[in-house]
Motif scaffolding. Structure first.
Motif, short mmCIF file in Angstrom:
data_model
loop_
_atom_site.label_atom_id
_atom_site.label_comp_id
_atom_site.label_asym_id
_atom_site.label_seq_id
_atom_site.Cartn_x
_atom_site.Cartn_y
_atom_site.Cartn_z
N MET A 145 14.29 5.77 6.46
CA MET A 145 13.12 6.34 5.79
C MET A 145 13.46 6.44 4.32
N GLY A 146 12.56 6.02 3.47
CA GLY A 146 12.85 6.13 2.05
C GLY A 146 11.67 5.67 1.23
N THR A 147 11.80 5.70 -0.08
CA THR A 147 10.71 5.20 -0.91
C THR A 147 10.61 3.70 -0.71
N GLU A 181 13.47 1.84 -2.31
CA GLU A 181 14.72 1.97 -1.58
C GLU A 181 14.77 1.04 -0.38
N ILE A 182 13.68 1.07 0.40
CA ILE A 182 13.67 0.29 1.63
C ILE A 182 13.68 -1.20 1.34
N PHE A 183 12.85 -1.60 0.39
CA PHE A 183 12.70 -3.05 0.19
C PHE A 183 13.83 -3.65 -0.65
N ASN A 184 14.42 -2.85 -1.55
CA ASN A 184 15.47 -3.42 -2.39
C ASN A 184 16.88 -3.12 -1.89
N ASN A 185 17.01 -1.98 -1.20
CA ASN A 185 18.35 -1.61 -0.79
C ASN A 185 18.35 -1.05 0.64
N PRO A 186 18.02 -1.90 1.61
CA PRO A 186 17.95 -1.40 2.99
C PRO A 186 19.34 -1.03 3.50
N GLN A 187 19.41 0.07 4.26
CA GLN A 187 20.71 0.53 4.75
C GLN A 187 20.96 0.12 6.20
N HIS A 188 19.95 0.31 7.03
CA HIS A 188 20.12 0.05 8.46
C HIS A 188 20.05 -1.45 8.76
N ASP A 189 20.85 -1.87 9.71
CA ASP A 189 20.88 -3.29 10.06
C ASP A 189 19.51 -3.82 10.48
N ILE A 241 0.80 -1.23 0.00
CA ILE A 241 0.00 0.00 0.00
C ILE A 241 0.83 1.29 0.00
N SER A 242 2.12 1.23 0.45
CA SER A 242 2.83 2.48 0.70
C SER A 242 3.55 3.04 -0.51
N ASP A 243 3.77 4.36 -0.48
CA ASP A 243 4.67 5.01 -1.44
C ASP A 243 6.05 5.13 -0.81
#
Lengths: 298, 273
Positions: free
Chosen positions: B238-240, B243-251, B223-225
């Motif tokens: 925080m990101g699109t 970004e979050i689902f394909n390239n997560p930064q935080h552990d 559902i999210s943008d």
């Protein structure tokens, strides 16, 4: 999945079943509790007697008949006659009005004041709650009847003052019980939902919290009427309530206690009626509590 | 999507005191520990995190159900921190909540009709009764509940239907922002997708902005943008959505993502322990 597809089954007009009516549903469950149902009919009968009683008594409840003094129960006088020859059955029927009106109005008064105090106490909390509950604690510290006797002693004897006295000592118990229910309801999610809609606190308190506490109030009310009848009768027995000549059940007991050794029926029948009435109200309250207290949900 | 910001939270904090003895040191639960984010008009911000991480508290802070300890919330360019009661009432009209438990969020003693009319009764005292009824019926139709059910009580409905009613109640004031606090987590999986799709449809139709709080990553992905990840009161990433689902930064985000059950195990994401 589209919404149309998912809810099509629901768009048929529902068949009206009996279970749609909450009251009927309630009654069907209630009918199974025999003691409560018998008590309910007895209480109903008492209320009818209180309304039409004076018109259906076999004899005049106030008129002395010196030809038939202290008669034992017979075909013409079912419950016998008293020391002035007055028919005891007629006096008991006429007395239903006094006993019920005193106890019902006293408990109603106590319930209204107590419930409002409890609702405010539970809903607003903090110092309001503390203040109201501490006052209630002080009132709880007195034995109920002693408190009532004290109040009647200050205000003077008479039925109106008995009503005030009995109402007064039922206030704290109503306040405490409604406060408890309010505390529980206040935390429910739908109350928070109302708050998020922008409803004012007063609106939430009276429109949403109060109806949820009603079952508790109804149950407690019913049980308290029994107590109030007993208290009013006790006050009358002590000569602080109804005038000795009036057909109040407690006053009848009081006057006839001199004859307890010679004419047993003078004491027995008013006592029996008080006993049955209090028992009926208590059993009815018990039945209602079983129905309402474990949340008559779904 | 326009770039106008609808609501912005700046460094908001909420610490709940834990009751301790008189002479002990006062302790606090840092439910929300200084987080900042914004939501643009018409978008959906998903807020994810494990239970107890402060995401529900964040939703309640935005809606004013609880007050912030510090920081500010800016809605439509106006700071809500100093808003009066009257102003709050006005804002509430523009931001509504959908709650997690549809069994508890509807008053059990009110008919559906009255539940839905309640917000109108509160905010539009001058609206005619017929107009209110019409608005209730129209919206109920849109939310997929037949108007034949208007006189029923909440307990006569299923969970999914109740949540539809909850959504209808939130929408009846024509708000701009909907704060949905785990709106589908109490529902059956098959019903979840129906409710999510309904929310998406309604978003398009009414140009709604959502703050979607959930612990369920697949639901949030759907559902999210944009997505925000919360961890112990902090907004760690925080990101699109991409970004979050394909390239997560935080552990923590990486751990969280690896916990999503996969259709084909080990196919897409590496399992972290």
């Amino acid at each position: 999945m589209s919404n149309l597809q998912t809810e099509t089954a629901l768009n048929i007009e529902p068949i009206k079943t009996k279970s749609d009516h909450r009251f009927l549903q309630f009654w069907r469950l209630f009918r199974r509790k025999k003691p409560a149902v018998i008590s309910f009919y007895f209480v109903l009968f008492l209320f009818i007697m209180a309304i039409i009683g004076p018109f259906v008594t076999p004899f005049d409840a106030a008129k002395p008949d010196y030809n038939s003094v202290l008669e034992t129960p017979s075909a013409s006088h079912w419950f016998g006659t008293d020391e002035y020859g007055r028919d005891i059955l007629s006096r008991i029927i006429a007395g239903a009005r006094i006993s019920l009106s005193v106890s019902v109005s006293a408990v109603t008064l106590g319930a209204i004041v107590g419930s409002i105090l409890g609702l405010i106490s539970g809903f607003f909390g903090k110092w309001v709650d503390k203040l109201i509950m501490r006052i209630c604690d002080v009132l709880f510290a007195f034995p109920e009847l002693i408190l009532a006797i004290g109040i009647v002693a200050i205000l003077g004897p008479g039925l109106n003052n008995v009503i005030i006295a009995v109402a007064f000592f039922s206030v704290p118990s109503f306040a405490r019980i409604v406060r408890g229910a309010t505390l529980e309801v206040k935390e429910m999610l739908f109350v928070e939902a109302e708050e998020s809609l922008g409803a004012s606190r007063l609106r939430i308190m009276f429109k949403h919290v109060f109806p949820e506490t009603l079952p508790t109030i109804i149950v407690y009310y019913t049980m308290n009427v029994g107590t109030a009848i007993l208290a009013a009768a006790s006050l009358s027995f002590l000569g602080l309530g109804a005038e000795p000549s009036s057909p109040d059940w407690g006053a009848m007991l009081s006057v006839s206690r001199d004859y307890i050794g010679t004419a047993f029926h003078l004491v027995f029948f008013p006592g029996l009626v008080i006993f049955l009435t209090v028992l009926a109200f208590n059993l009815l309250g018990d039945g209602l509590r079983e129905m309402l207290d474990p949340k008559m949900k779904d | 999507m326009r770039d106008e910001i609808l609501i912005e939270a700046k460094n908001i904090k909420k610490h709940f005191p834990i009751k301790t003895g008189w002479f002990e040191e006062k302790k606090y639960v840092k439910a929300v520990n200084g987080i900042s984010f914004h939501i643009k008009k018409g978008e959906t911000l998903g807020l994810v995190g494990e239970s107890g991480c402060g995401k529900s508290t964040t939703g309640r802070l935005l809606n004013g159900l609880i007050q912030v300890d510090s920081g500010s919330i800016i809605f439509n360019g106006k700071d809500l921190a100093n808003a009066s009661k009257q102003e709050w009432k006005k804002y509430r009209q523009k931001m509504q909540m959908v709650f997690q438990d549809p069994y508890a969020s509807l008053s059990p003693r009110m008919k559906i009709k009255d539940i839905l009319r309640e917000p109108l009764d509160i905010h539009f005292k001058n609206m005619s009764s017929r107009e209110k009824d019409k608005r209730v019926e129209d919206l109920l139709d849109k939310c997929g509940i037949s108007r034949f059910h208007l006189n029923k009580y909440p307990h006569e409905f299923s969970g999914g239907q109740r949540q539809r009613i909850g959504i209808a109640r939130a929408l009846i004031l024509q708000p701009e922002l909907i704060i949905a606090d785990e709106p589908v987590s109490a529902l059956d999986v098959s019903i979840q997708s129906q409710i999510l799709n309904l929310m998406k449809d309604l978003q398009e139709e009414y140009n709604l902005t959502y703050l979607f709080i959930s612990h369920d990553l697949s639901v949030v992905e759907h559902i999210s943008d944009r997505v925000g990840v919360m961890y112990f009161g902090d907004l760690v990433e925080m990101g699109t959505k991409e970004e979050i689902f394909n390239n997560p930064q935080h552990d923590y985000t990486k751990t969280l993502l690896s916990s999503i059950p996969q259709m084909i195990p080990k196919a897409r994401r590496k399992q972290l322990t």
